[in-house]
Write a protein that holds these residues in place. Structure first.
Motif, PDB file in Angstrom:
ATOM      1  N   UNK A   1       0.825  -1.206   0.000  1.00  0.00           N
ATOM      2  CA  UNK A   1       0.000   0.000   0.000  1.00  0.00           C
ATOM      3  C   UNK A   1       0.860   1.257   0.000  1.00  0.00           C
ATOM      4  N   UNK A   2       0.441   2.260  -0.779  1.00  0.00           N
ATOM      5  CA  UNK A   2       1.040   3.592  -0.739  1.00  0.00           C
ATOM      6  C   UNK A   2      -0.068   4.627  -0.715  1.00  0.00           C
TER       7      UNK A   2
ATOM      8  N   UNK B   1       8.659   4.589 -14.338  1.00  0.00           N
ATOM      9  CA  UNK B   1       9.711   3.905 -13.584  1.00  0.00           C
ATOM     10  C   UNK B   1       9.502   4.055 -12.074  1.00  0.00           C
ATOM     11  N   UNK B   2       8.231   4.148 -11.688  1.00  0.00           N
ATOM     12  CA  UNK B   2       7.860   4.247 -10.272  1.00  0.00           C
ATOM     13  C   UNK B   2       7.055   3.013  -9.877  1.00  0.00           C
ATOM     14  N   UNK B   3       7.047   2.661  -8.585  1.00  0.00           N
ATOM     15  CA  UNK B   3       6.191   1.566  -8.127  1.00  0.00           C
ATOM     16  C   UNK B   3       4.724   1.905  -8.381  1.00  0.00           C
ATOM     17  N   UNK B   4       3.937   0.895  -8.742  1.00  0.00           N
ATOM     18  CA  UNK B   4       2.540   1.132  -9.107  1.00  0.00           C
ATOM     19  C   UNK B   4       1.709   1.750  -7.981  1.00  0.00           C
ATOM     20  N   UNK B   5       1.840   1.330  -6.712  1.00  0.00           N
ATOM     21  CA  UNK B   5       0.962   1.910  -5.680  1.00  0.00           C
ATOM     22  C   UNK B   5       1.100   3.423  -5.543  1.00  0.00           C
ATOM     23  N   UNK B   6       2.324   3.943  -5.499  1.00  0.00           N
ATOM     24  CA  UNK B   6       2.492   5.394  -5.350  1.00  0.00           C
ATOM     25  C   UNK B   6       2.156   6.097  -6.651  1.00  0.00           C
TER      26      UNK B   6
ATOM     27  N   UNK C   1      -3.729   3.392  -2.182  1.00  0.00           N
ATOM     28  CA  UNK C   1      -3.892   2.289  -3.131  1.00  0.00           C
ATOM     29  C   UNK C   1      -3.153   1.066  -2.604  1.00  0.00           C
ATOM     30  N   UNK C   2      -3.867  -0.055  -2.517  1.00  0.00           N
ATOM     31  CA  UNK C   2      -3.272  -1.335  -2.157  1.00  0.00           C
ATOM     32  C   UNK C   2      -3.248  -2.218  -3.397  1.00  0.00           C
ATOM     33  N   UNK C   3      -2.072  -2.673  -3.768  1.00  0.00           N
ATOM     34  CA  UNK C   3      -1.881  -3.487  -4.963  1.00  0.00           C
ATOM     35  C   UNK C   3      -1.508  -4.904  -4.549  1.00  0.00           C
ATOM     36  N   UNK C   4      -2.081  -5.866  -5.241  1.00  0.00           N
ATOM     37  CA  UNK C   4      -1.739  -7.266  -5.030  1.00  0.00           C
ATOM     38  C   UNK C   4      -0.626  -7.657  -6.011  1.00  0.00           C
ATOM     39  N   UNK C   5       0.407  -8.265  -5.473  1.00  0.00           N
ATOM     40  CA  UNK C   5       1.578  -8.625  -6.263  1.00  0.00           C
ATOM     41  C   UNK C   5       1.755 -10.136  -6.311  1.00  0.00           C
ATOM     42  N   UNK C   6       2.236 -10.595  -7.440  1.00  0.00           N
ATOM     43  CA  UNK C   6       2.735 -11.968  -7.572  1.00  0.00           C
ATOM     44  C   UNK C   6       4.232 -11.854  -7.816  1.00  0.00           C
TER      45      UNK C   6
ATOM     46  N   UNK D   1       6.654   6.021  -1.773  1.00  0.00           N
ATOM     47  CA  UNK D   1       5.488   5.426  -1.129  1.00  0.00           C
ATOM     48  C   UNK D   1       5.799   4.263  -0.216  1.00  0.00           C
ATOM     49  N   UNK D   2       7.054   4.140   0.210  1.00  0.00           N
ATOM     50  CA  UNK D   2       7.436   3.051   1.096  1.00  0.00           C
ATOM     51  C   UNK D   2       7.932   1.811   0.389  1.00  0.00           C
ATOM     52  N   UNK D   3       7.743   1.727  -0.926  1.00  0.00           N
ATOM     53  CA  UNK D   3       8.216   0.545  -1.674  1.00  0.00           C
ATOM     54  C   UNK D   3       9.747   0.479  -1.658  1.00  0.00           C
TER      55      UNK D   3
END
Length: 408
Positions: free
Chosen positions: A15-16, A152-157, A187-192, A271-273
């Motif tokens: 989450x971010x 080039x950023x993490x998806x949640x942020x 936003x909370x993203x589910x990752x595999x 965003x913490x990622x």
């Protein structure tokens, strides 16, 4: 609203959050950077470390400034507050009626001597002009990039920022006329593995006028904020959408909560990622490596990923006050690099001059570019032409990596 679902086995949630420009902490950041921009427009060599604190009906600007020229700080404060949208005293904060207090002193001469003439120069160890400037403080800075998004950023942020900007746009363009300036997104993203596969939960909390009903608010936010931003391929019927989950949000801005410069550093970065340093950005001139070092580290990381040398890259740079050369450079590709991380460190040291004077010159940081950065993130901004986002070292890094592979 669908029930909360646990991620499938082998998957994880991350989450971010972001906040709008009307959030009290972000008002403080925008004021600080507006003051910095105005001073740099008068004096490129100025030393600025400005902080802002806000509460109901009051803005307090304090810190250290050494410059040639004059800046109308109270006038700047009022203009920023007006631009954001706080123009009515009934909302608890108003550009024309808020008190503006200032307490500004000059930069400490003890700090100035180390910044103006680095340890290397004072000791006669380096006559290179790029060694003349010492770091404005000690500290550690991080930069990060990954291939999850076009920025080039993490998806949640990335999505949290886009939602926050869309929320403000819906208010300013009056697509949703009952919105007020304060707001937050999450936003909370589910990752595999390390790859995003679906949106798990999206939260939008927005300040609004008292007469609005909850169904009206939810319909408007869904239509004008969520649907224009969220990728349909990641948003399914099990995605939880939480709109003003507290029930109502009428009292906001500095009336609802105090604001302080630099309190949203995790929002400003990744965003913490990825990790970030302990120093904030806003209100600081580029001799402060909290700012310039973090921008340089992002520039390095983004070019490494764009060059195909890793799927993600985190760069740490550490400095000592008054010393030009970084104390250490660390690269972590989290197992995705085509070369071992120590070899990537050597590539970075060869192709990037990370001394403060060189960073400032290369990224052209002594100019008024900072206020637009003070909301919605300092990185991955496609709406701004930022030098630390340029992919100008991709070809050189690819060639250098290819030469290393051939020499094995």
């Amino acid at each position: 609203m669908p029930p909360m679902l646990e991620p499938q086995e082998g998957r994880m949630l991350f989450t971010s959050e972001s906040v709008t420009e009307g959030h009290p902490d972000k008002i403080a950041d925008q004021i600080a950077d507006a003051i910095l921009d105005a001073i740099l427009a008068e004096d490129r060599e100025a030393r600025v470390a400005v902080e802002v604190a806000l509460t109901t009906g009051m803005a307090f600007v304090f810190g250290e400034v050494s410059c040639r020229g004059y800046v109308d700080i109270p006038g700047l404060v009022r203009q920023v507050v007006r631009d954001i949208g706080y123009t009515r005293a009934k909302f608890g904060f108003d550009a024309d009626t808020c008190a503006v207090l200032t307490a500004i002193d000059e930069q400490s001469p003890d700090i100035a001597q180390g910044v103006s003439r680095s340890l290397e120069v004072r000791a006669g160890l380096d006559e290179d002009p790029m060694a003349a400037l010492g770091a404005g403080d000690q500290g550690l800075m991080f930069g990060y990039a990954c291939d999850q998004t076009e920025t080039y950023m993490p998806l949640p942020i990335h999505l949290a920022h886009r939602l926050a900007r869309q929320l403000s746009l819906a208010r300013k363009e009056e697509a949703v006329p009952f919105l007020l300036p304060d707001g937050k997104t999450q936003v909370t993203v589910e990752y595999e593995g390390r790859q995003p596969v679906r949106l798990h939960t999206v939260v939008v909390s927005t300040q609004h006028l008292p007469h609005v009903t909850r169904p009206e608010l939810e319909r408007a936010i869904r239509r004008h904020v969520l649907e224009p931003v969220l990728p349909p391929s990641l948003w399914d019927d099990q995605t939880r959408l939480l709109i003003n989950p507290s029930g109502k949000f009428v009292v906001g801005g500095p009336q609802g909560d105090s604001g302080l410069t630099g309190r949203k550093i995790i929002v400003d970065t990744y965003g913490g990622w990825a990790r970030h340093g302990g120093g904030s950005f806003s209100g600081k001139d580029p001799t402060k490596v909290d700012r310039s070092g973090a921008y340089a580290a992002r520039h390095v990381a983004k070019n490494v990923v764009a060059a195909g040398l890793a799927k993600e890259c985190e760069v740490q740079i550490s400095y000592a006050i008054g010393v030009a050369r970084p104390l250490a450079i660390h690269v972590d590709t989290r197992g995705t690099g085509i070369l071992p991380d120590p070899q990537l460190v050597r590539l970075v040291e060869t192709h990037f001059d990370l001394r403060p004077a060189s960073i400032i010159r290369r990224l052209d940081l002594q100019r008024p570019i900072y206020r637009p950065l003070s909301a919605y993130g300092h990185f991955g901004r496609l709406d701004l032409k930022l030098p630390w986002e340029e992919l100008d070292m991709v070809a050189a890094l690819r060639q250098a990596a290819a030469d290393l592979v051939k020499s094995r």
